[in-house]
Motif scaffolding. Structure first.
Motif, PDB file in Angstrom:
ATOM      1  N   VAL A 142       0.687  -1.043  -0.001  1.00  0.00           N
ATOM      2  CA  VAL A 142      -0.323   0.208   0.375  1.00  0.00           C
ATOM      3  C   VAL A 142       0.915   1.234   0.156  1.00  0.00           C
ATOM      4  CG1 VAL A 142      -1.633  -0.653   1.296  1.00  0.00           C
ATOM      5  CG2 VAL A 142       0.148   0.768   2.414  1.00  0.00           C
ATOM      6  N   ASP A 145      -3.819  -0.489  -1.859  1.00  0.00           N
ATOM      7  CA  ASP A 145      -4.731   1.759  -2.090  1.00  0.00           C
ATOM      8  C   ASP A 145      -3.810   2.519  -1.752  1.00  0.00           C
ATOM      9  OD1 ASP A 145      -6.996   2.956  -1.832  1.00  0.00           O
ATOM     10  OD2 ASP A 145      -7.929   2.345  -0.364  1.00  0.00           O
ATOM     11  N   PHE A 167      -3.469   5.404   0.634  1.00  0.00           N
ATOM     12  CA  PHE A 167      -4.334   6.127   1.657  1.00  0.00           C
ATOM     13  C   PHE A 167      -4.089   7.399   1.457  1.00  0.00           C
ATOM     14  CE2 PHE A 167      -4.050   1.392   2.627  1.00  0.00           C
ATOM     15  CZ  PHE A 167      -5.969   1.386   2.800  1.00  0.00           C
ATOM     16  N   GLU A 218      -4.366   3.033  11.605  1.00  0.00           N
ATOM     17  CA  GLU A 218      -5.919   3.025  12.178  1.00  0.00           C
ATOM     18  C   GLU A 218      -6.588   2.135  10.482  1.00  0.00           C
ATOM     19  OE1 GLU A 218      -7.986   5.573  14.734  1.00  0.00           O
ATOM     20  OE2 GLU A 218      -6.743   5.308  16.020  1.00  0.00           O
ATOM     21  N   GLU A 219      -6.526   3.621   9.785  1.00  0.00           N
ATOM     22  CA  GLU A 219      -7.549   4.050   8.657  1.00  0.00           C
ATOM     23  C   GLU A 219      -6.832   2.688   7.588  1.00  0.00           C
ATOM     24  OE1 GLU A 219      -8.560   6.235   5.089  1.00  0.00           O
ATOM     25  OE2 GLU A 219      -9.182   6.217   7.255  1.00  0.00           O
ATOM     26  N   ILE A 220      -5.145   2.184   7.368  1.00  0.00           N
ATOM     27  CA  ILE A 220      -4.415   1.013   7.170  1.00  0.00           C
ATOM     28  C   ILE A 220      -5.181  -0.068   7.741  1.00  0.00           C
ATOM     29  CG2 ILE A 220      -2.586  -0.213   6.706  1.00  0.00           C
ATOM     30  CD1 ILE A 220      -1.351   2.686   6.407  1.00  0.00           C
ATOM     31  N   GLN A 221      -5.443  -0.469   9.018  1.00  0.00           N
ATOM     32  CA  GLN A 221      -5.921  -1.386   9.300  1.00  0.00           C
ATOM     33  C   GLN A 221      -7.856  -1.480   9.268  1.00  0.00           C
ATOM     34  OE1 GLN A 221      -4.416  -1.066  13.570  1.00  0.00           O
ATOM     35  NE2 GLN A 221      -4.395  -2.841  13.130  1.00  0.00           N
ATOM     36  N   SER A 222      -8.155  -1.003   9.471  1.00  0.00           N
ATOM     37  CA  SER A 222      -9.405  -1.073   8.651  1.00  0.00           C
ATOM     38  C   SER A 222      -9.724  -1.277   7.456  1.00  0.00           C
ATOM     39  CB  SER A 222     -10.842   0.431   9.211  1.00  0.00           C
ATOM     40  OG  SER A 222     -10.394   1.764   8.051  1.00  0.00           O
ATOM     41  N   LYS A 223      -9.086  -1.061   6.588  1.00  0.00           N
ATOM     42  CA  LYS A 223      -9.903  -1.363   4.996  1.00  0.00           C
ATOM     43  C   LYS A 223      -8.800  -2.803   4.366  1.00  0.00           C
ATOM     44  CE  LYS A 223     -10.639   2.681   3.335  1.00  0.00           C
ATOM     45  NZ  LYS A 223     -10.338   4.497   2.976  1.00  0.00           N
ATOM     46  N   LEU A 224      -7.733  -2.555   5.256  1.00  0.00           N
ATOM     47  CA  LEU A 224      -6.898  -4.262   4.824  1.00  0.00           C
ATOM     48  C   LEU A 224      -7.171  -5.318   5.401  1.00  0.00           C
ATOM     49  CD1 LEU A 224      -4.499  -3.596   2.949  1.00  0.00           C
ATOM     50  CD2 LEU A 224      -2.793  -4.057   4.200  1.00  0.00           C
ATOM     51  N   PRO A 225      -7.172  -6.193   4.615  1.00  0.00           N
ATOM     52  CA  PRO A 225      -7.874  -8.145   4.517  1.00  0.00           C
ATOM     53  C   PRO A 225      -6.715  -8.377   5.893  1.00  0.00           C
ATOM     54  CG  PRO A 225      -7.027  -7.914   3.518  1.00  0.00           C
ATOM     55  CD  PRO A 225      -7.309  -6.521   3.202  1.00  0.00           C
TER      56      PRO A 225
END
Length: 923
Positions: free
Chosen positions: A509, A542, A544, A564-571
């Protein structure tokens, strides 16, 4: 006005003195309980038996094309080797018996003694170190001598010809009385006592390689003579360097700081005899002039009223100023707590007497005193703090507009990034220019007129010493798809070539902290260029973008929010994150970002700070680092995987690079950081991993090589040996090659007998029957030897090696310029072979060192020092950014030892995740 303060250190004409009952007593010495032994940091081995000493030279190298060179060593002839230097201890006292502690007074006092008592001293010349040591050639008439002298206008300043009082003043009666006070002259008593005798014959022995305490002392005497010679010319002295008060030698670097060019000069014993090594050097000084100008510029403030005065107080402490209108010189001891208009002090009221007929005291502000008593209007100082040149408990206040900084005062705080780059830019010199400047400086120094050198028959040649060097051929490098090439002029490139072991990037990312470029274009370009180098890069999961509302938040918060942003969208965790930073240098996000990735998530990351759209060259350079971090290799030596590579490929061999990095100047309470890198995946010598630990501030010996914890060893060496074993097909290294950086000649014995012992013990704890052979070398960059081509204005070619004439008369050392010096004058690396059980021939060893300058994965050039040492620097620097030291002053320690019943406590670095610990994360 006549102050009640009678301490004699006030400003006679221009200050306001505050009285106290008594001077503040110095703090009591630390008390050590009788049953507690002071704990000393390990600075010398516990056992004296079988002490290792640096090995003798086994021979000279012969490979390479011969080249005639000049070097900045000047031949020293010693005509008189039969006499003796006599060493005397010097003690200085005031006439009331108090010892003199004020720095800088000693030289003036001893010069006065020499002038006044010349015949009593048998006309002998002195070599005085400015403190407690004095040398003469031949003995003084008596073993103990006492002298009394009177000095006018005592000040610790150097004699630079501009300290005379202004004679145009018309002081008031009160001021005249103050001027007649005895602080204008002081009486001193000087005790000179015999301490030792040093035969000049020791110099001849040293030139034959027989070094002793006497020979080191004799060379020290010669160095002290040079320092004294420079001091008498009004120079600023910094160890063996001296700086003249000449504005043409100074260049501004920002913040009213100047880079001042001066000269280093020291005597060296070499294979060719004694030589004087003279070089151009630069130190930082404060621009002389109004004190307020420096304060404003130093903080980059708009005006005096936006200055942070608590910060200014720390910066100004101990600086020397001249005060108008009297031209008296003082040292700044502090600042007033209140502005000039409000700062009160007591003074005698000449209009009011008590019943005993004594003047009563009254309280006035410093501002009113100058206005009413001195009839001097202050232009802008009224609302600013006053400068204190008295004692903390008995201040002497002076308005800041009356203070001027005197010349040649060192600036010892850390420079910012812009100042550092300006200093490098302005202090570099092409080889020919450097030679011309040195020739002129040697003439101006006029050492042949120095009486003490003349009396012992020492003369210095004015011509550069000729030496023979050899240019080693560059090793052949291997790229991808079977391509091979020989670097030319220490350089190569990846045009139309692929990396030898390219990686695949599948899950990644981009984290964008407000970079000023087209991110989508950057990603496309990175994928395209990666493909041309053999790296298959899938599209990123993505990009970010940082939320605008966090842009002004503290760095830790900004990093936290991005994750937090990365974790919320990454599996799951990505393999790699490309991070785009807003500032190029010293970005506050860098440390927290690296720490988060490496210690909490085990993610490798590459930071970029593009100020414009990156071009292909920029992105190729980034891909060199990305490929190495993720486990790939960009290029290797062609012989790395073949048994042909002398010694290394035949026998399992680990290569260690060791370094200790200390905090910036002015950060004495920051822990030092020790880093050791080790080669892995034998027979490769291009892949490394690092182990990094903190240790007490300024401790130069690495303390965590061996760290016993019961029967376990938690030290650095075990960690690296285990990694070598697991990554090299379960083979233990039979040869261990160590490159140590950052130690001086005086510390060689500690490296040989403390650090090497700990490494050997770490091996024994892993396997009692295991006896690997060792090679230990020290690399030094911090020296003053330079080389010049005889028939060319260019720098010496890459691969130039010198192991004769100016090298040590006995020990095994050589100079290597592995890199192409593109700007300024090439600085060679001075390698010292301290210990070799493996039995390298001179050519084999020099070839190995040269080859290790070509395996640095971050660039396509030969580098100036072996890659393992460069990697140790990088690892220490990167993990150093993890730590916030502000609240850890209790972790500091003195260099020599600590009087505490337990070991020094130092904040530890956070542990790296296993999946990045074995990688070249520092690349």
């Amino acid at each position: 006005m006549d102050s009640t303060n009678g301490n004699g250190n006030g400003a006679d004409v221009e200050s306001a003195n505050v009285s106290e009952v008594a001077d503040a007593l110095p703090p009591p010495p630390p008390v050590i309980p009788p049953n507690v032994e002071p704990v000393r940091l390990k600075t010398e081995p516990a056992e004296k038996k079988n002490m290792r000493v640096p090995m003798a030279r086994r021979g000279f190298g012969s490979k390479g094309q011969k080249i005639q060179l000049l070097t900045n060593h000047f031949k020293v002839n010693v005509a008189n080797l039969t006499g003796h230097f006599y060493h005397y201890s010097v003690a200085l006292f005031y006439d009331d018996g108090r010892p003199v502690e004020q720095k800088g007074v000693g030289r003036k006092v001893l010069d006065k003694v020499h002038e006044t008592y010349h015949s009593d001293l048998d006309g002998k010349e002195f070599a005085y170190d400015g403190e407690k040591t004095l040398f003469t050639f031949g003995a003084l008439p008596s073993n103990k001598m006492d002298f009394s002298v009177v000095l006018e206008e005592v000040s610790s300043a150097r004699t630079n010809g501009n300290g005379s009082p202004n004679g145009n003043e018309d002081p008031s009666d009160g001021d005249r009385k103050r001027m007649r006070r005895p602080n204008r002259s002081k009486n001193f008593r000087v005790e000179i006592s015999y301490a030792a005798k040093i035969p000049l014959q020791a110099l001849a022995n040293a030139m034959r390689g027989q070094e002793s305490e006497n020979s080191q002392e004799a060379i020290r005497v010669l160095d002290i003579i040079l320092r004294q010679h420079a001091a008498r010319q009004g120079c600023l002295l910094v160890r063996q360097s001296f700086f003249h008060n000449d504005p043409s030698n100074c260049e501004p670097v920002g913040g009213n700081i100047l880079g001042c060019r001066g000269f280093h000069s020291s005597f060296r014993t070499t294979q060719g005899g004694m030589s004087l090594n003279m070089d151009v050097t630069t130190t930082m000084i404060i621009q002389p002039g109004p004190l307020i100008d420096f304060v404003i510029a130093n903080q980059n403030a708009k005006d005096p009223f936006t200055v942070d005065w608590s910060k200014a107080k720390r910066t100004l402490k101990n600086l020397r100023i001249k005060v108008s209108p009297s031209n008296q010189e003082y040292r700044i001891t502090g600042m007033s707590d209140k502005p000039c208009r409000e700062q009160m002090f007591e003074m005698k009221d000449r209009n009011s007497k008590n019943e005993n007929g004594e003047f009563q005291t009254k309280e006035v502000t410093v501002f009113d005193y100058f206005k009413e008593e001195r009839k001097m209007d202050l232009q802008y100082s009224g609302d600013l703090p006053c400068i204190n040149v008295g004692k903390p408990k008995r201040p002497t206040y002076i308005p800041i507009e009356h203070c001027t900084l005197i010349p040649l005062q060192r600036y010892t705080k850390a420079l910012n990034t812009f100042q550092r780059s300006a200093l490098v830019e302005k202090s570099r010199q092409k080889p020919q220019e450097r030679m011309n400047v040195l020739s002129k400086a040697l003439k101006v120094s006029n050492y042949d007129a120095e009486p003490l050198l003349r009396s012992c028959g020492i003369s210095i040649s004015s011509t550069f010493t000729q030496v023979e060097g050899r240019v080693l051929p560059a090793p052949k490098l291997k790229m991808g798809c079977g391509d091979e090439l020989f670097p030319r002029n220490g350089r190569w490139n990846f045009n139309n070539k692929q990396f030898v072991e390219p990686i695949k990037i599948e899950r990644w990312v981009v984290a964008n902290f407000s970079a000023r470029c087209n991110v989508r274009q950057l990603v496309d370009d990175l994928i395209r260029i990666g493909g041309s180098k053999g790296i298959k890069i899938d599209g990123p999961f993505d990009v970010f973008e940082e939320n605008h509302q966090f842009r002004r938040a503290p760095p830790l918060i900004r990093v936290e929010k991005m994750f937090e942003e990365i974790q919320s969208k990454l599996p799951g965790a990505p393999q790699f994150i490309l991070c785009l930073l807003p500032e190029r240098k010293n970005c506050e996000l860098y440390g927290p970002w690296k720490k988060k990735n490496l210690t909490e998530y085990g993610i490798r990351t590459q930071c970029m700070a593009p100020v414009r759209q990156p071009n292909d060259q920029y992105l190729t350079n980034c891909l060199l680092k990305i490929n190495a971090k993720l486990g790939g290799l960009n290029s290797v030596l062609s012989v790395e995987r073949t048994p042909a590579f002398t010694v290394i490929s035949k026998v399992p061999t680990i290569i260690l690079g060791m370094d200790v990095s200390h905090g910036s100047p002015g950060q004495s309470d920051h822990p030092s950081i020790a880093a050791v890198v080790s080669s892995r995946e034998w027979p490769l010598i291009s892949k490394y991993r690092a182990s990094v630990r903190t240790q007490p501030s300024k401790a130069e010996m690495i303390e965590s090589l061996l760290k016993k914890n019961g029967t376990e060893d938690d030290g650095i060496i075990k960690e690296l040996l285990v990694d070598f074993y697991t990554s090299s097909g379960k083979r233990k290294p039979e040869h261990i090659i160590i490159f140590r950086d950052g130690v001086s000649e005086s510390q060689f014995n500690q490296v040989l007998n403390i650090e090497l012992d700990q490494i050997i013990e770490a091996c024994k704890l892993l396997d009692e029957t295991w006896n690997p052979k060792f090679l230990l070398m020290v690399a030094q960059k911090n020296h003053h030897t330079k080389f010049f081509q005889t028939g060319s204005p260019d720098n010496v070619p890459p691969g130039t090696i010198i192991d004769n004439k100016i090298c040590h008369p006995k020990n095994n050392d050589f100079y290597l310029c592995a890199h192409a010096g593109m700007i300024g004058t090439t600085r060679p690396t001075h390698y010292h072979v301290l210990y070799d059980e493996i039995g390298f021939s001179p050519d084999e060893l020099q070839e190995l060192v040269h080859s290790l300058s070509y395996v640095y994965q971050r660039s396509t050039t030969a580098i100036s020092v072996v890659a393992p040492i460069c990697y140790a620097h990088l690892a220490a620097a990167q993990l150093g950014t993890f730590m916030k030291y502000e609240d850890q002053s209790e972790t500091s320690s003195s260099h020599g030892g600590v009087t505490a019943p337990g070991p020094v406590s130092v904040a530890q670095l956070p542990k790296l995740k296993d999946n990045v610990a074995n990688s070249m994360f520092f690349c």
